[in-house]
Structure formats: structure tokens, C-alpha cells
Scaffold this motif. Structure first.
Motif, short mmCIF file in Angstrom:
data_model
loop_
_atom_site.label_atom_id
_atom_site.label_comp_id
_atom_site.label_asym_id
_atom_site.label_seq_id
_atom_site.Cartn_x
_atom_site.Cartn_y
_atom_site.Cartn_z
N MET A 1 10.40 -10.19 6.71
CA MET A 1 11.04 -9.33 7.69
C MET A 1 11.68 -8.12 7.01
O MET A 1 11.61 -7.02 7.55
N LEU A 2 12.30 -8.34 5.87
CA LEU A 2 12.90 -7.22 5.14
C LEU A 2 11.85 -6.21 4.71
O LEU A 2 12.08 -5.01 4.75
N GLU A 3 10.69 -6.72 4.31
CA GLU A 3 9.60 -5.84 3.91
C GLU A 3 9.16 -4.97 5.10
O GLU A 3 8.90 -3.77 4.94
N ASP A 4 9.09 -5.55 6.29
CA ASP A 4 8.74 -4.80 7.49
C ASP A 4 9.78 -3.73 7.78
O ASP A 4 9.45 -2.58 8.09
N LEU A 5 11.05 -4.11 7.68
CA LEU A 5 12.14 -3.14 7.90
C LEU A 5 12.05 -1.98 6.93
O LEU A 5 12.17 -0.81 7.31
N ARG A 6 11.84 -2.28 5.65
CA ARG A 6 11.73 -1.22 4.64
C ARG A 6 10.54 -0.30 4.92
O ARG A 6 10.64 0.91 4.76
N ALA A 7 9.42 -0.89 5.34
CA ALA A 7 8.23 -0.09 5.63
C ALA A 7 8.51 0.89 6.77
O ALA A 7 8.13 2.06 6.71
N TYR A 8 9.19 0.44 7.81
CA TYR A 8 9.52 1.31 8.94
C TYR A 8 10.45 2.43 8.49
O TYR A 8 10.26 3.59 8.84
N CYS A 9 11.46 2.09 7.72
CA CYS A 9 12.43 3.09 7.25
C CYS A 9 11.77 4.11 6.34
O CYS A 9 12.09 5.30 6.38
N ARG A 10 10.82 3.67 5.51
CA ARG A 10 10.12 4.59 4.61
C ARG A 10 9.17 5.52 5.35
O ARG A 10 9.02 6.68 4.99
N ARG A 11 8.50 5.02 6.38
CA ARG A 11 7.42 5.78 6.99
C ARG A 11 7.81 6.56 8.23
O ARG A 11 7.01 7.36 8.72
N ASP A 12 9.00 6.34 8.77
CA ASP A 12 9.41 7.10 9.95
C ASP A 12 10.47 8.13 9.57
O ASP A 12 11.59 7.77 9.22
N PRO A 13 10.13 9.42 9.63
CA PRO A 13 11.09 10.46 9.25
C PRO A 13 12.32 10.53 10.17
O PRO A 13 13.32 11.13 9.81
N ALA A 14 12.25 9.91 11.34
CA ALA A 14 13.40 9.93 12.26
C ALA A 14 14.50 8.97 11.82
O ALA A 14 15.61 9.03 12.33
N LEU A 15 14.18 8.07 10.89
CA LEU A 15 15.16 7.10 10.43
C LEU A 15 15.80 7.57 9.13
O LEU A 15 15.19 7.48 8.06
N ARG A 90 -8.90 -7.75 12.24
CA ARG A 90 -8.31 -7.96 10.92
C ARG A 90 -7.71 -6.61 10.50
O ARG A 90 -8.42 -5.60 10.50
N ILE A 91 -6.43 -6.62 10.14
CA ILE A 91 -5.74 -5.38 9.75
C ILE A 91 -5.20 -5.57 8.34
O ILE A 91 -4.51 -6.54 8.06
N GLY A 92 -5.50 -4.61 7.46
CA GLY A 92 -5.07 -4.68 6.08
C GLY A 92 -3.60 -4.33 5.90
O GLY A 92 -2.84 -4.23 6.87
N ASP A 93 -3.21 -4.10 4.67
CA ASP A 93 -1.83 -3.77 4.32
C ASP A 93 -1.57 -2.27 4.47
O ASP A 93 -2.47 -1.45 4.28
N ASP A 94 -0.31 -1.95 4.77
CA ASP A 94 0.17 -0.56 4.82
C ASP A 94 -0.59 0.32 5.82
O ASP A 94 -0.81 1.50 5.57
N VAL A 121 -9.90 -3.55 9.76
CA VAL A 121 -9.28 -2.31 9.29
C VAL A 121 -8.78 -2.53 7.87
O VAL A 121 -8.03 -3.48 7.62
N GLY A 122 -9.18 -1.66 6.95
CA GLY A 122 -8.80 -1.79 5.55
C GLY A 122 -7.34 -1.44 5.29
O GLY A 122 -6.56 -1.17 6.22
N ASP A 123 -6.98 -1.39 4.03
CA ASP A 123 -5.62 -1.05 3.61
C ASP A 123 -5.38 0.46 3.71
O ASP A 123 -6.31 1.26 3.53
N ARG A 124 -4.13 0.83 3.99
CA ARG A 124 -3.68 2.24 4.00
C ARG A 124 -4.46 3.11 5.00
O ARG A 124 -4.66 4.29 4.77
N VAL A 125 -4.88 2.54 6.09
CA VAL A 125 -5.61 3.28 7.14
C VAL A 125 -4.60 3.84 8.13
O VAL A 125 -3.59 3.20 8.41
N THR A 126 -4.87 5.04 8.64
CA THR A 126 -4.07 5.63 9.71
C THR A 126 -4.93 5.70 10.96
O THR A 126 -6.05 6.22 10.92
N LEU A 127 -4.38 5.19 12.07
CA LEU A 127 -5.06 5.22 13.36
C LEU A 127 -4.23 6.11 14.29
O LEU A 127 -3.12 5.75 14.66
N GLY A 128 -4.76 7.28 14.63
CA GLY A 128 -4.03 8.27 15.43
C GLY A 128 -3.86 7.88 16.88
O GLY A 128 -4.47 6.92 17.37
#
Length: 181
Positions: A1-15, A90-94, A121-128
Motif C-alpha cells: 500500500m505504501l508503494e502505491d501511495l508513493r507511486a501516486y505522489c511521484r507521478r501526479d504533479p497536483a500532489l 495482464r498489466i505490468g509494473d509502473d 500490457v507491458g511495464d512502463r506503458v502509458t494509456l491515454g
């Protein structure tokens, strides 16, 4: 859960600053956590409860993740409204996913029961925004699927897929209204 929280904080510029606490209000985060519980129950073959939990999560967040879907680490669902992730996806990491993304099957007439019917979906993919990926296709690592793109074939690693941009039709402009007569 902490890893998920950190990922959101890192990737959302509004936070940032004091606003970091707002991460706990993000529907994508709650949908992800609900899915993790539902998926665990699904894997140990608990009947009914995993699907019930996924539907309650959908009701609360607007995000539907089938309990059978395999979701990697640090999935970031930004905004989230209207996201649908099918049973054999199947969704990869990041992976970063925006609202109204669908990872779906092609339909009951084309998908055999028990077969892989949804994308991988592989790792580090962005889906618009509004991207739709249908069928048992593979999206390679680091690929970018643009807004409103429809993907029905494999996408190689690192590729960028874009939907055609809208075009303004000159005859439709208000100042040309009299010219059409």
C-alpha cells in the motif's frame, strides 16, 4: 500500500506540499486496493465475494477491475472515471492509465470460454484518455497509447500509437454560414 501511495505522489504533479494528503481521496488508489483484495479472494477460489467486492468498488469509484485481472506494481490510474479492465487482462509494473481506458475483449462471439480474451500490457506503458485496447493483444514495454486510440493488434516495445486528430471542416464555421446558400 505504501508503494502505491508513493507511486501516486511521484507521478501526479497536483500532489505537493500539504496537498499530498489528498492522495487518499483518489478513486484510482481505492479501486487498486479493492482489486488487490478481490484478486486474492479470486485466486483462492472464493465464490461470489470477489465479484461482489469488485462491483461495490466500481459503484464507489467508477472504475471496474475484474477480480481475475492481474495488475502489476505501482499502477497509476489518474482520474479513473470509466476505466474498465477485463478478466484476463495482464498489466505490468509502473503503468499509467488515464480515465475512460478500456482493456476489453472483442465480444462473446469471438472469445472462447477460458481463453485469454483481454490485453497484456507491458511495464512502463502509458494509456491515454479514452484509449481502447481490445482482444488478446500485447502492448510492449514503454509503449505510449495516445488519447482515443483504438488498438486491436500488438504494439511493439517503445512504440507510440496515436489516434487521428480532429479536423475543422471549413464549411462548418459560423462566418461561412452565408456562403453555403
Amino acid at each position: 500500500m505504501l508503494e502505491d501511495l508513493r507511486a501516486y505522489c511521484r507521478r501526479d504533479p497536483a500532489l505537493y506540499g500539504v496537498r499530498v494528503a489528498e492522495v487518499l481521496l483518489y478513486p484510482g488508489l481505492w479501486a487498486l486496493w479493492g482489486h488487490r483484495v478481490a484478486h486474492l479472494l479470486y485466486r483462492v477460489r472464493v465464490p461470489f465475494l470477489p465479484r461482489f467486492l469488485s462491483q461495490v468498488t466500481r459503484l464507489l469509484t467508477g472504475i471496474e477491475i475484474h477480480p481475475g485481472a492481474v495488475v502489476g506494481r505501482r499502477l497509476f490510474i489518474d482520474h479513473g472515471a470509466g476505466v474498465v479492465i477485463g478478466e484476463t487482462a495482464r498489466i505490468g509494473d509502473d503503468v499509467t492509465m488515464y480515465h475512460q481506458v478500456t482493456l476489453g475483449g472483442r465480444g462473446w462471439q469471438r472469445d472462447a470460454k477460458g481463453s485469454r480474451r483481454h490485453p497484456a500490457v507491458g511495464d512502463r506503458v502509458t494509456l491515454g484518455v479514452g484509449a481502447t485496447v481490445l482482444g488478446p493483444v500485447r502492448i510492449g514495454d514503454g509503449a505510449e497509447i495516445g488519447a482515443m486510440a483504438l488498438v486491436v493488434a500488438d504494439v511493439p516495445a517503445g512504440a507510440r500509437v496515436r489516434a487521428p486528430a480532429a479536423v475543422i471542416v471549413p464549411d462548418s464555421l459560423p462566418h461561412n454560414a452565408g456562403a453555403r446558400k
